[in-house]
Design an enzyme around this catalytic site. Structure first.
Site, PDB file in Angstrom:
ATOM      1  N   ASP A  29     -17.832   1.046  -6.737  1.00 52.37           N
ATOM      2  CA  ASP A  29     -17.886  -0.051  -5.785  1.00 52.37           C
ATOM      3  C   ASP A  29     -18.270  -1.287  -6.599  1.00 52.37           C
ATOM      4  O   ASP A  29     -18.963  -1.180  -7.618  1.00 52.37           O
ATOM      5  CB  ASP A  29     -18.923   0.228  -4.700  1.00 52.37           C
ATOM      6  N   ARG A  30     -17.831  -2.453  -6.183  1.00 52.44           N
ATOM      7  CA  ARG A  30     -18.084  -3.658  -6.991  1.00 52.44           C
ATOM      8  C   ARG A  30     -19.402  -4.345  -6.626  1.00 52.44           C
ATOM      9  O   ARG A  30     -20.312  -4.441  -7.432  1.00 52.44           O
ATOM     10  CB  ARG A  30     -16.915  -4.649  -6.814  1.00 52.44           C
ATOM     11  N   ASP A  31     -19.506  -4.793  -5.365  1.00 55.46           N
ATOM     12  CA  ASP A  31     -20.657  -5.589  -4.949  1.00 55.46           C
ATOM     13  C   ASP A  31     -21.879  -4.693  -4.732  1.00 55.46           C
ATOM     14  O   ASP A  31     -21.827  -3.722  -3.987  1.00 55.46           O
ATOM     15  CB  ASP A  31     -20.336  -6.339  -3.657  1.00 55.46           C
ATOM     16  N   ASN A  72     -14.153  -2.810  -0.700  1.00 56.02           N
ATOM     17  CA  ASN A  72     -13.790  -3.408   0.580  1.00 56.02           C
ATOM     18  C   ASN A  72     -14.182  -4.878   0.548  1.00 56.02           C
ATOM     19  O   ASN A  72     -15.342  -5.201   0.237  1.00 56.02           O
ATOM     20  CB  ASN A  72     -14.545  -2.739   1.733  1.00 56.02           C
ATOM     21  N   CYS A 110      -9.464  -3.478  -0.717  1.00 54.66           N
ATOM     22  CA  CYS A 110      -9.038  -3.487   0.682  1.00 54.66           C
ATOM     23  C   CYS A 110      -9.416  -4.841   1.272  1.00 54.66           C
ATOM     24  O   CYS A 110     -10.598  -5.196   1.274  1.00 54.66           O
ATOM     25  CB  CYS A 110      -9.714  -2.368   1.472  1.00 54.66           C
ATOM     26  N   CYS A 118      -6.337   0.453   9.076  1.00 50.44           N
ATOM     27  CA  CYS A 118      -5.695   0.493   7.770  1.00 50.44           C
ATOM     28  C   CYS A 118      -6.152   1.771   7.077  1.00 50.44           C
ATOM     29  O   CYS A 118      -7.140   2.380   7.461  1.00 50.44           O
ATOM     30  CB  CYS A 118      -6.049  -0.734   6.926  1.00 50.44           C
ATOM     31  N   LYS A 122     -12.446   1.766   2.707  1.00 51.73           N
ATOM     32  CA  LYS A 122     -13.310   2.932   2.506  1.00 51.73           C
ATOM     33  C   LYS A 122     -14.084   3.233   3.779  1.00 51.73           C
ATOM     34  O   LYS A 122     -14.530   2.298   4.441  1.00 51.73           O
ATOM     35  CB  LYS A 122     -14.283   2.667   1.349  1.00 51.73           C
ATOM     36  N   ASP A 147     -23.255   2.052  -3.759  1.00 53.73           N
ATOM     37  CA  ASP A 147     -24.592   1.731  -3.255  1.00 53.73           C
ATOM     38  C   ASP A 147     -24.723   1.968  -1.758  1.00 53.73           C
ATOM     39  O   ASP A 147     -25.737   1.590  -1.159  1.00 53.73           O
ATOM     40  CB  ASP A 147     -24.952   0.270  -3.577  1.00 53.73           C
TER      41      ASP A 147
END
Length: 202
Positions: A29-31, A72, A110, A118, A122, A147
Site C-alpha cells: 500500500d502506498r499511503d 486506492n 484504483c 468496481c 481493495k 497499514d
C-alpha cells in the site's frame, strides 16, 4: 464535482520490463506505508518516503523481490486529483526513490471512491491481477505490506503472506474488516527485515 466512474479505469504504471522467470513480489500500500498518510495526496511534497522506507525497500530489492505498489485513491473519482496528476505524483515518487537506489517495478491505482462498483478497489483483486498480467510472479513466495485491515483482507483473498505496519492507520480501520496480518511490525523497514529473515525458509 465527481467523475463518471465509467470513464476512469485503474491507473497502470509499469517501469520495469516484464520478467520471463517467475519472481516473488512484495505488494505495498502506498499511503501510510511508503509515504505519510494524508486525506488527499496532491503535491510532490506529500510524496516523500517515510523514515527508513527506502532502506527497507532496497533490502527487499536486493533479495530479488519485485516491488509493486497497489493503492486506492478515491480522490481521483471525487475530482480532487486528476488522473494525469496522480500519474505524475507516482512518477515523482519513483524518481525520488531511484536517487536512493530503489527501483519500483510498477504501481497500480484504483481511482474509484468507496461504494463504487468496481473490481479494482481493495480488497478487490484487480490491481494484483493487473500486476500478474505484466509480470510473472511467484505468488506462493510473495507478500503484501499495508497499514489497514483492508490491506490485510486483500492479501488474504490473494493468498499472500501479509504484514501490518503500525505507521499510517496502523490497522485501526477494524469497522470494515477484522483481518489481521500474519506479522505486525512498527514500520516498513522492520517489515522488510522480517521478510528477509524468512526468505529461503518458505
Amino acid at each position: 464535482m465527481g467523475v463518471n466512474p465509467k470513464k476512469i479505469e485503474l491507473i497502470r504504471q509499469v517501469w520495469a520490463k516484464g520478467n520471463r522467470v517467475a519472481r516473488p513480489a512484495v505488494f505495498f500500500d502506498r499511503d501510510g506505508v511508503v509515504i505519510r498518510q494524508r486525506n488527499v495526496v496532491s503535491e510532490e511534497k506529500h510524496m516523500r518516503p517515510l523514515a527508513g522506507a527506502a532502506a527497507g525497500l532496497r533490502s527487499l530489492q536486493e533479495c530479488g523481490f519485485l516491488l509493486i505498489i497497489i493503492t486506492n485513491q478515491p480522490s481521483i473519482e471525487k475530482g480532487m486529483v486528476t488522473e494525469a496528476r496522480a500519474r505524475r505524483l507516482n512518477e515523482y515518487l519513483y524518481q525520488e526513490l531511484k536517487k536512493k537506489r530503489v527501483t519500483f517495478d510498477a504501481s497500480y491505482t484504483c481511482p474509484h471512491r468507496f461504494g463504487t462498483e468496481c473490481t479494482c478497489r481493495k480488497p478487490g483483486l484487480e490491481l494484483i491481477r493487473a500486476a500478474q498480467k505484466d509480470f510473472k510472479i511467484d505468488m506462493k513466495q510473495s507478500w503484501l505490506i499495508g497499514d489497514t485491515t483492508r490491506d490485510m483482507e486483500t492479501g488474504r483473498r490473494a493468498k499472500l503472506k501479509t504484514i501490518l505496519v503500525k505507521t499510517g492507520d496502523g490497522g485501526k480501520d477494524k469497522r470494515f474488516f477484522k483481518t489481521r496480518g500474519d506479522i505486525e511490525t512498527r514500520n516498513l523497514r522492520l517489515a522488510a527485515q522480517a521478510i528477509a529473515k524468512k526468505k529461503g525458509r518458505l
